[in-house]
Write a protein that holds these residues in place. Structure first.
Motif, PDB file in Angstrom:
ATOM      1  N   THR A 316       0.927  -1.277  -0.066  1.00 27.85           N
ATOM      2  CA  THR A 316      -0.026  -0.121  -0.098  1.00 27.85           C
ATOM      3  C   THR A 316       0.780   1.177  -0.007  1.00 27.85           C
ATOM      4  OG1 THR A 316      -1.651  -1.170   1.212  1.00 27.85           O
ATOM      5  CG2 THR A 316      -1.778   1.414   1.519  1.00 27.85           C
ATOM      6  N   ASN A 317       1.942   1.161   0.783  1.00 25.11           N
ATOM      7  CA  ASN A 317       2.664   2.401   0.912  1.00 25.11           C
ATOM      8  C   ASN A 317       3.493   2.511  -0.354  1.00 25.11           C
ATOM      9  OD1 ASN A 317       2.098   2.940   3.614  1.00 25.11           O
ATOM     10  ND2 ASN A 317       3.534   1.784   4.308  1.00 25.11           N
ATOM     11  N   MET A 318       4.010   1.581  -0.897  1.00 21.38           N
ATOM     12  CA  MET A 318       4.644   1.581  -2.203  1.00 21.38           C
ATOM     13  C   MET A 318       3.780   2.152  -3.298  1.00 21.38           C
ATOM     14  SD  MET A 318       7.769   0.852  -1.676  1.00 21.38           S
ATOM     15  CE  MET A 318       8.322   0.737  -3.368  1.00 21.38           C
ATOM     16  N   LEU A 319       2.593   1.426  -3.272  1.00 20.84           N
ATOM     17  CA  LEU A 319       1.542   1.998  -4.161  1.00 20.84           C
ATOM     18  C   LEU A 319       1.309   3.604  -4.301  1.00 20.84           C
ATOM     19  CD1 LEU A 319      -0.322   1.113  -6.608  1.00 20.84           C
ATOM     20  CD2 LEU A 319      -1.994   0.361  -4.713  1.00 20.84           C
ATOM     21  N   ILE A 320       1.202   4.031  -2.942  1.00 22.16           N
ATOM     22  CA  ILE A 320       0.802   5.366  -2.709  1.00 22.16           C
ATOM     23  C   ILE A 320       2.031   6.196  -3.312  1.00 22.16           C
ATOM     24  CG2 ILE A 320       0.338   7.057  -1.118  1.00 22.16           C
ATOM     25  CD1 ILE A 320      -1.117   5.084   0.622  1.00 22.16           C
ATOM     26  N   ALA A 321       3.160   5.949  -2.752  1.00 21.18           N
ATOM     27  CA  ALA A 321       4.383   6.619  -3.383  1.00 21.18           C
ATOM     28  C   ALA A 321       4.621   6.536  -4.941  1.00 21.18           C
ATOM     29  CB  ALA A 321       5.631   5.769  -2.687  1.00 21.18           C
ATOM     30  N   CYS A 322       4.229   5.333  -5.530  1.00 21.20           N
ATOM     31  CA  CYS A 322       4.100   5.461  -7.101  1.00 21.20           C
ATOM     32  C   CYS A 322       3.216   6.413  -7.644  1.00 21.20           C
ATOM     33  CB  CYS A 322       4.065   3.900  -7.489  1.00 21.20           C
ATOM     34  SG  CYS A 322       5.575   2.643  -7.208  1.00 21.20           S
ATOM     35  N   VAL A 323       2.060   6.181  -6.890  1.00 25.39           N
ATOM     36  CA  VAL A 323       0.827   7.100  -7.622  1.00 25.39           C
ATOM     37  C   VAL A 323       1.200   8.651  -7.342  1.00 25.39           C
ATOM     38  CG1 VAL A 323      -1.416   7.820  -7.156  1.00 25.39           C
ATOM     39  CG2 VAL A 323      -1.018   5.254  -7.111  1.00 25.39           C
ATOM     40  N   ILE A 325       4.541   9.730  -7.308  1.00 22.59           N
ATOM     41  CA  ILE A 325       5.283  10.091  -8.386  1.00 22.59           C
ATOM     42  C   ILE A 325       5.008  10.436  -9.516  1.00 22.59           C
ATOM     43  CG2 ILE A 325       7.428   9.144  -9.476  1.00 22.59           C
ATOM     44  CD1 ILE A 325       8.042   7.861  -6.697  1.00 22.59           C
ATOM     45  N   VAL A 326       3.915   9.346 -10.047  1.00 20.22           N
ATOM     46  CA  VAL A 326       3.239   9.669 -11.294  1.00 20.22           C
ATOM     47  C   VAL A 326       2.297  10.748 -11.297  1.00 20.22           C
ATOM     48  CG1 VAL A 326       1.355   8.347 -12.572  1.00 20.22           C
ATOM     49  CG2 VAL A 326       3.044   6.954 -11.670  1.00 20.22           C
ATOM     50  N   PHE A 327       1.641  11.173 -10.246  1.00 25.42           N
ATOM     51  CA  PHE A 327       1.147  12.331 -10.305  1.00 25.42           C
ATOM     52  C   PHE A 327       1.922  13.576 -10.336  1.00 25.42           C
ATOM     53  CE2 PHE A 327      -0.346  16.071  -7.537  1.00 25.42           C
ATOM     54  CZ  PHE A 327      -1.632  16.282  -8.296  1.00 25.42           C
ATOM     55  N   LEU A 328       3.286  13.503  -9.831  1.00 28.58           N
ATOM     56  CA  LEU A 328       3.673  14.793  -9.829  1.00 28.58           C
ATOM     57  C   LEU A 328       4.500  14.890 -11.355  1.00 28.58           C
ATOM     58  CD1 LEU A 328       5.855  14.328  -6.597  1.00 28.58           C
ATOM     59  CD2 LEU A 328       4.252  16.237  -7.171  1.00 28.58           C
ATOM     60  N   ALA A 343      -5.390  11.605 -11.549  1.00 24.66           N
ATOM     61  CA  ALA A 343      -4.571  10.894 -10.499  1.00 24.66           C
ATOM     62  C   ALA A 343      -5.498  10.874  -9.016  1.00 24.66           C
ATOM     63  CB  ALA A 343      -3.265  11.673 -10.070  1.00 24.66           C
ATOM     64  N   ASN A 344      -6.392  11.816  -8.777  1.00 27.97           N
ATOM     65  CA  ASN A 344      -7.033  11.511  -7.478  1.00 27.97           C
ATOM     66  C   ASN A 344      -8.177  10.324  -7.987  1.00 27.97           C
ATOM     67  OD1 ASN A 344      -6.285  13.510  -6.314  1.00 27.97           O
ATOM     68  ND2 ASN A 344      -7.672  14.964  -6.837  1.00 27.97           N
ATOM     69  N   LYS A 345      -8.764  10.107  -8.989  1.00 28.22           N
ATOM     70  CA  LYS A 345      -9.621   8.971  -9.243  1.00 28.22           C
ATOM     71  C   LYS A 345      -8.729   7.627  -9.295  1.00 28.22           C
ATOM     72  CE  LYS A 345     -12.774  11.139 -12.288  1.00 28.22           C
ATOM     73  NZ  LYS A 345     -13.449  11.352 -13.693  1.00 28.22           N
ATOM     74  N   ILE A 346      -7.624   7.629  -9.650  1.00 30.13           N
ATOM     75  CA  ILE A 346      -6.812   6.024  -9.493  1.00 30.13           C
ATOM     76  C   ILE A 346      -6.580   6.088  -8.135  1.00 30.13           C
ATOM     77  CG2 ILE A 346      -4.613   5.434 -10.127  1.00 30.13           C
ATOM     78  CD1 ILE A 346      -4.554   6.957 -12.699  1.00 30.13           C
ATOM     79  N   LEU A 347      -6.058   6.937  -7.349  1.00 30.13           N
ATOM     80  CA  LEU A 347      -5.682   6.965  -6.043  1.00 30.13           C
ATOM     81  C   LEU A 347      -6.916   6.539  -5.095  1.00 30.13           C
ATOM     82  CD1 LEU A 347      -3.337   7.210  -3.712  1.00 30.13           C
ATOM     83  CD2 LEU A 347      -4.308   9.587  -3.706  1.00 30.13           C
ATOM     84  N   THR A 348      -7.901   7.056  -5.326  1.00 26.45           N
ATOM     85  CA  THR A 348      -9.331   6.808  -4.807  1.00 26.45           C
ATOM     86  C   THR A 348      -9.554   5.240  -5.143  1.00 26.45           C
ATOM     87  OG1 THR A 348      -9.934   8.933  -4.821  1.00 26.45           O
ATOM     88  CG2 THR A 348     -11.684   7.294  -4.467  1.00 26.45           C
ATOM     89  N   ALA A 349      -9.389   4.762  -6.133  1.00 28.41           N
ATOM     90  CA  ALA A 349      -9.725   3.518  -6.474  1.00 28.41           C
ATOM     91  C   ALA A 349      -8.898   2.373  -5.850  1.00 28.41           C
ATOM     92  CB  ALA A 349      -9.587   3.239  -7.985  1.00 28.41           C
TER      93      ALA A 349
END
Length: 595
Positions: A316-323, A325-328, A343-349
């Protein structure tokens, strides 16, 4: 359809009988010829006899019969060939020996030896324990009494195999306890587990090895702790009155078969199942042993679930970090408002998916904790209920021994009853000790002097040492104070001294020394016993583990002593070490912080 199917299998059965018409060979004939061939009718039943896709065979029963072949060659110089013939079901294997008996033909299909069957065919001595347990899918509640079983199981469906002991036991239950449950039938015992898992609300009898294999595979089944059946054992069948009974029983009673059997159990069932079966076959209470094994598996699953939760958190932490980074990166390259929304939609899903997974894991953990607590409570209730009749037996034996009119033989028998009941009470107490230790219950420690505790332990074991002409030497001067509980210290010293006496030869001396060194009290227990091998030293702290060295006067052991010592020493904040080598005795050292 059922009638057509029945006619088809009847025709097939008699065709099998006709296919086997021929002349067999007796044991007396083969002794004269020094060679010959025997026929073995079998059915593939894991893990006893497994038929591979290429037609090759393996399994416990296969290796047993191959071992019989080499046994006859090594002992009698007789060379035999094994003609393996596969059959569709237990009905055909048993029917061929029953209805068309010939010398030199045998049946293998984990066949239970019963009084009714003994009227039709000959049975060898048992080659494996026959223990059947009542198993259900996990949707059925666990019942602990016949009253609960009668009340609830009428609405469930049993799974069985026609004309087997599984079916016989289920029908006996239905008749004796007036429970109107339905029974559906499968072709073989291999299908019973599949039938139980096909639909909720099903149950049936299973052989103990297959149940333990399924439990290790984490299948959705549970054992109902009532109505287990312990038969005579699984046997090879042959023509009634056949003279092959003599060499087969000679082989099954040999040291060669014992070694082959033990290796086979470890190979096909695993060392854990081997230890459990050995404990039951040597007289341990099977319900206690099974409960402890099931608790061990539940603890293992809890640990695995905990690891999965930690791994999921890491992902989960790695996924959030990746999201992030992708968002930035996306934020720098594309339109700010559009990329941020995506990015918010992806993160929410992803968060919703992770939350759902965490919720499922949390629910499973709660179920496992409830199951663990349920088993602990059941063990405590069972041990408490066992103590009452044991104490009554001990008390009644004491009253009988007070009768002056008893003969010397009668007094000896009463004393033996009292001794055995005390031993059983001690075993139950030790099992409760193990459960209490594993629960890690906390109590208040206080300042204690080691000398009085050691003197009390020596006093309790003085007579046991005198019986073996063993001298107990206690070397302690002054006060040796530690923080702890007298009960914990007593259990540690009692188990170490008991083991030293058990494994010391007649006339030896046992030394108990207390030394203060570097702020620690070192309590040494030194015996003149057989010592321990490297393999024994790796296994000695496992529960129900018996080592290669044997008690010198035939004393019995539960295999719990050293595991209790290790747990209590850990709770006292101490350290347990040892020095041992074969034929050089053993020294156990308990290190406790001095105060």
């Amino acid at each position: 359809m059922r009638v057509i199917r029945s006619i088809f299998f009847t025709i097939l059965y008699f065709s099998c009988l006709l296919d086997t018409v021929g002349s067999g060979i007796s044991w007396s004939e083969i002794q004269k010829k020094k060679e010959g061939s025997i026929t073995i009718y079998y059915r593939s039943t894991e893990p006893f006899l497994i038929e591979e896709s290429d037609g090759s065979l393996r399994g416990l029963e296969y290796e047993m019969m191959v071992g019989f072949k080499y046994f006859l060659w090594n002992k009698y110089g007789i060379r035999i060939d094994l003609d393996w013939q596969s059959k569709e079901s237990f009905k055909y294997v048993f029917g061929l020996i029953k209805d068309n008996p010939k010398e030199g033909e045998f049946g293998l299909d984990i066949i239970s030896r019963t009084t009714v069957r003994e009227q039709s065919v000959g049975f060898s001595d048992p080659y494996f324990p026959d223990i059947q347990v009542l198993v259900s899918d996990k949707s059925i509640p666990t019942v602990s009494s016949l009253a609960e079983f009668q009340e609830q199981f009428g609405e469930y469906t049993a799974v069985s195999v026609s004309e087997t002991t599984y079916d016989q036991y289920l029908k006996n239950i239905r008749k004796e306890h007036a429970i109107d449950f339905n029974i559906i039938y499968k072709e073989s015992s291999n299908d019973i587990l599949t039938g139980i898992l096909e639909q909720s609300g099903r149950f049936g009898y299973m052989d103990l090895p297959n149940y333990l294999i399924a439990l290790n595979q984490n299948l959705a089944i549970k054992r109902q702790p009532i109505l287990p059946v312990k038969g005579v054992g699984f046997s090879i069948i042959f023509k009634k009155g056949s003279d092959w009974e003599t060499p087969i029983n000679e082989y099954l009673g040999s040291a060669e078969y014992e070694i082959l059997r033990n290796k086979g159990i470890q190979k096909y069932l695993g060392s854990d199942v081997y230890d459990l079966i050995e404990s039951i076959s040597q007289g341990e209470d099977e319900e206690m042993v099974l409960l402890l094994k099931e608790k061990e598996l539940v603890d293992r699953e809890l640990l695995e679930r905990s690891k999965q939760v930690q791994q999921q958190e890491y992902i989960t932490n790695m996924l959030i970090a990746c999201v992030v980074i992708v968002f930035l990166i996306a934020f720098a390259l594309y339109n700010r408002s559009k990329i941020k929304s995506k990015a918010n939609k992806i993160l929410t899903a992803h968060r919703e998916m992770i939350e759902n997974q965490n919720e499922l894991l949390s629910k499973r953990n709660n179920e496992l904790l409830e199951l663990d607590e349920e088993k602990n409570n059941f063990i405590n209730i069972l041990s408490h209920d066992l103590r009452a009749p044991i104490n009554n037996i001990t008390a009644l034996a004491g009253l009988l021994a007070m009768d002056d009119n008893l003969s010397e033989s009668q007094v000896g028998s009463i004393k033996h009853i009292a001794a055995e009941s005390r031993r059983l009470n001690k075993m139950v107490t030790r099992i409760l000790d193990v459960e209490r230790i594993e629960s890690k219950s906390t109590e208040d420690f206080r300042e204690l002097d080691l000398s009085p505790v050691l003197e009390k332990v020596l006093k309790n074991y003085k007579q046991q040492a005198l019986d073996k002409k063993i001298t107990l030497q206690l070397d302690t001067e002054g006060e040796h104070k530690v923080m702890g509980l007298e009960q914990y210290l007593f259990h540690v010293f009692e188990n170490l001294l008991s083991n030293a006496i058990k494994f010391s030869p007649l006339g030896e001396a046992i030394w108990i020394r207390v030394i203060k060194k570097d702020g620690q009290h070192l309590i040494n227990f030194t015996d003149g016993g057989p010592g321990m091998t490297e393999e024994d030293q790796q296994l000695m702290f496992k529960k129900f583990q018996r080592l290669s060295a044997k008690p010198t006067a035939g004393e019995r052991s539960t295999g719990l002593g050293l595991s209790i010592v290790a747990k209590y020493t850990e709770l006292l904040g101490g350290k347990l070490t040892w020095e041992s080598a074969p034929n050089e005795g053993t020294t156990f050292t308990v290190s406790l912080k001095a105060v």
